[in-house]
Design a protein around this motif. Sequence first.
Motif, PDB file in Angstrom:
ATOM      1  N   UNK A   6     -39.259  26.508   3.577  1.00  0.00           N
ATOM      2  CA  UNK A   6     -39.339  27.496   4.652  1.00  0.00           C
ATOM      3  C   UNK A   6     -39.341  26.807   6.015  1.00  0.00           C
ATOM      4  N   UNK A   7     -39.652  25.512   6.042  1.00  0.00           N
ATOM      5  CA  UNK A   7     -39.579  24.719   7.267  1.00  0.00           C
ATOM      6  C   UNK A   7     -38.162  24.193   7.447  1.00  0.00           C
ATOM      7  N   UNK A   8     -37.698  24.214   8.663  1.00  0.00           N
ATOM      8  CA  UNK A   8     -36.367  23.688   8.962  1.00  0.00           C
ATOM      9  C   UNK A   8     -36.481  22.299   9.562  1.00  0.00           C
ATOM     10  N   UNK A   9     -35.505  21.459   9.220  1.00  0.00           N
ATOM     11  CA  UNK A   9     -35.425  20.102   9.764  1.00  0.00           C
ATOM     12  C   UNK A   9     -34.118  20.008  10.537  1.00  0.00           C
TER      13      UNK A   9
ATOM     14  N   UNK B   8     -41.760  28.486   9.978  1.00  0.00           N
ATOM     15  CA  UNK B   8     -41.413  29.895  10.151  1.00  0.00           C
ATOM     16  C   UNK B   8     -42.315  30.551  11.184  1.00  0.00           C
ATOM     17  N   UNK B   9     -41.759  31.500  11.901  1.00  0.00           N
ATOM     18  CA  UNK B   9     -42.510  32.262  12.889  1.00  0.00           C
ATOM     19  C   UNK B   9     -42.661  33.673  12.349  1.00  0.00           C
ATOM     20  N   UNK B  10     -43.888  34.155  12.357  1.00  0.00           N
ATOM     21  CA  UNK B  10     -44.099  35.529  11.905  1.00  0.00           C
ATOM     22  C   UNK B  10     -44.836  36.295  12.983  1.00  0.00           C
ATOM     23  N   UNK B  11     -44.770  37.557  12.892  1.00  0.00           N
ATOM     24  CA  UNK B  11     -45.450  38.390  13.866  1.00  0.00           C
ATOM     25  C   UNK B  11     -45.025  39.825  13.682  1.00  0.00           C
ATOM     26  N   UNK B  12     -45.566  40.658  14.512  1.00  0.00           N
ATOM     27  CA  UNK B  12     -45.234  42.045  14.331  1.00  0.00           C
ATOM     28  C   UNK B  12     -45.240  42.806  15.625  1.00  0.00           C
TER      29      UNK B  12
END
Length: 92
Positions: free
Chosen positions: A59-62, A88-92
């Motif tokens: 889920x992490x990007x390099x 990853x960025x989450x939110x609502x």
Amino acid sequence: MNIKLRFTAQIKDVVGNGADTIVVNDGAKLQDLLKKIAGKYGEKFESILFDENNGYRHSNLIVINQSQISYEDNVTLTEGDEVTLMSPISGG
């Protein structure tokens, strides 16, 4: 070799800043670098990158020098490379 590190989101919060530089041996590979910085930044950082079986969390990007790279590619790093880790960025 000097490798520039950039961090975003949750990784940046854990590290405490958005950038750092680390010295690695000539011929170091991406996986070597990630294991080295996991040790440098502590357990919380390591748990973001690796699961309980030491598998990389995809889920992490390099990104290396503005090109997205897979952990499995295990590319050889060169002097002055910039490695960016994006969680990853989450939110609502």
